[in-house]
Motif scaffolding. Structure first.
Motif, PDB file in Angstrom:
ATOM      1  N   LEU A 119       0.832  -1.209   0.000  1.00  0.00           N
ATOM      2  CA  LEU A 119       0.000   0.000   0.000  1.00  0.00           C
ATOM      3  C   LEU A 119       0.863   1.254   0.000  1.00  0.00           C
ATOM      4  O   LEU A 119       0.509   2.269  -0.614  1.00  0.00           O
ATOM      5  CB  LEU A 119      -0.938  -0.011   1.204  1.00  0.00           C
ATOM      6  N   GLY A 120       1.994   1.186   0.677  1.00  0.00           N
ATOM      7  CA  GLY A 120       2.928   2.315   0.646  1.00  0.00           C
ATOM      8  C   GLY A 120       3.465   2.575  -0.749  1.00  0.00           C
ATOM      9  O   GLY A 120       3.628   3.734  -1.160  1.00  0.00           O
ATOM     10  N   GLN A 123       0.743   4.241  -2.704  1.00  0.00           N
ATOM     11  CA  GLN A 123       0.707   5.648  -2.303  1.00  0.00           C
ATOM     12  C   GLN A 123       1.805   6.434  -3.013  1.00  0.00           C
ATOM     13  O   GLN A 123       1.590   7.550  -3.488  1.00  0.00           O
ATOM     14  CB  GLN A 123       0.882   5.734  -0.785  1.00  0.00           C
ATOM     15  N   ARG A 124       2.975   5.831  -3.136  1.00  0.00           N
ATOM     16  CA  ARG A 124       4.121   6.514  -3.755  1.00  0.00           C
ATOM     17  C   ARG A 124       3.889   6.807  -5.225  1.00  0.00           C
ATOM     18  O   ARG A 124       4.202   7.902  -5.706  1.00  0.00           O
ATOM     19  CB  ARG A 124       5.384   5.643  -3.583  1.00  0.00           C
ATOM     20  N   LEU A 132      -7.699   5.562  -5.458  1.00  0.00           N
ATOM     21  CA  LEU A 132      -7.505   4.128  -5.321  1.00  0.00           C
ATOM     22  C   LEU A 132      -8.903   3.518  -5.307  1.00  0.00           C
ATOM     23  O   LEU A 132      -9.686   3.760  -4.383  1.00  0.00           O
ATOM     24  CB  LEU A 132      -6.772   3.798  -4.022  1.00  0.00           C
ATOM     25  N   VAL A 176      -2.988   3.666   5.370  1.00  0.00           N
ATOM     26  CA  VAL A 176      -2.091   4.336   4.411  1.00  0.00           C
ATOM     27  C   VAL A 176      -2.824   5.399   3.602  1.00  0.00           C
ATOM     28  O   VAL A 176      -2.278   6.480   3.354  1.00  0.00           O
ATOM     29  CB  VAL A 176      -1.453   3.300   3.455  1.00  0.00           C
ATOM     30  N   PHE A 177      -4.053   5.116   3.177  1.00  0.00           N
ATOM     31  CA  PHE A 177      -4.848   6.038   2.362  1.00  0.00           C
ATOM     32  C   PHE A 177      -5.988   6.628   3.203  1.00  0.00           C
ATOM     33  O   PHE A 177      -6.249   6.176   4.323  1.00  0.00           O
ATOM     34  CB  PHE A 177      -5.451   5.297   1.160  1.00  0.00           C
ATOM     35  N   THR A 202      -8.193   7.995  -1.297  1.00  0.00           N
ATOM     36  CA  THR A 202      -7.315   8.991  -1.905  1.00  0.00           C
ATOM     37  C   THR A 202      -5.967   9.032  -1.204  1.00  0.00           C
ATOM     38  O   THR A 202      -5.828   8.577  -0.063  1.00  0.00           O
ATOM     39  CB  THR A 202      -7.953  10.393  -1.880  1.00  0.00           C
ATOM     40  N   LYS A 203      -5.027   9.598  -1.890  1.00  0.00           N
ATOM     41  CA  LYS A 203      -3.663   9.677  -1.387  1.00  0.00           C
ATOM     42  C   LYS A 203      -3.602  10.574  -0.157  1.00  0.00           C
ATOM     43  O   LYS A 203      -4.160  11.670  -0.149  1.00  0.00           O
ATOM     44  CB  LYS A 203      -2.752  10.209  -2.487  1.00  0.00           C
ATOM     45  N   ARG A 204      -2.957  10.103   0.864  1.00  0.00           N
ATOM     46  CA  ARG A 204      -2.840  10.858   2.110  1.00  0.00           C
ATOM     47  C   ARG A 204      -1.659  11.829   2.021  1.00  0.00           C
ATOM     48  O   ARG A 204      -0.563  11.443   1.632  1.00  0.00           O
ATOM     49  CB  ARG A 204      -2.669   9.919   3.285  1.00  0.00           C
TER      50      ARG A 204
END
Length: 206
Positions: A119-120, A123-124, A132, A176-177, A202-204
């Motif tokens: 998941l990281g 995110q990257r 997502l 993560v998100f 969504t991206k954090r």
């Protein structure tokens, strides 16, 4: 395990993940993908029929199993969308930072060994504005169903390609998100494997 994992298991997964009930779940999230799409655990390409081809530039199909990529041949050939295969695990996405417009994650988070690292990585590579889109099965809300999920899971994981019946999907994604929408409930099938979660995250901002 070579013959089983490369020949038998792809056929079993394709059948289990290609039922009408499962396709109806896919239809709820996959058509929302757009731009340069990263599909995590693309498998045999079951999602291809659900993409809106007019909105998708191409798909990076991340799938470490050679057997699943071969199984996807017919679905890829029938699709008008270009698929660019990535044959590494989800914990090692070979893409640059913030280069993906949207990520599709369907019936895959249950199998990833190091889900937090995976998941990281998602995110990257996801752009700040990108979604997502997820649809997964996981831990049921009732204690009696959970009991059977926990009891059966060790054997299930061994024969089902690492699939876990009892992962708390929203908690994993939310670590993560940021989850923006979430729906959940049972679909047709054995209750130990039929509780579904689907929605958008969504991206954090870090």
């Amino acid at each position: 395990m070579g013959f089983y994992s490369n020949t038998v298991l792809p056929c079993l997964i394709n059948c289990a993940c290609g039922t009408g009930a499962v396709h109806r779940q896919r239809e709820k999230v996959v058509p929302r993908a757009y731009g340069k799409v990263l599909e995590i655990g693309m498998g045999s390409g079951l999602n291809l029929r659900h993409y809106d081809a007019s909105q998708v530039e191409f798909i990076w199909g991340l799938e470490p199993s050679e057997g699943m990529r071969l199984k996807a041949g017919a679905n890829v050939a029938q699709s008008s969308i270009t698929v660019k295969w990535l044959d590494l695990p989800s914990e090692q996405i070979p893409l640059e930072d913030a280069c993906v417009d949207s990520i599709v994650l369907t019936y895959t988070l249950c199998t990833i060994p190091d889900w937090q690292r995976a998941l990281g990585e998602m995110q990257r590579v996801l752009k700040p504005s990108g979604p997502l889109l997820f649809c997964e099965h996981g831990e049921a809300p009732e204690a009696n169903i959970q009991k059977w999920q926990h009891r059966i899971n060790p054997a299930w994981r061994r024969i089902a390609g690492g699939c876990n019946l009892d992962r708390p999907i929203p908690s994993l994604i939310d670590s993560v998100f940021d989850i923006q929408s979430l729906e959940q409930g049972y679909i047709k099938g054995p209750k130990i494997a039929a509780y579904q979660y689907y929605g958008v995250a969504t991206k954090r901002c870090i």
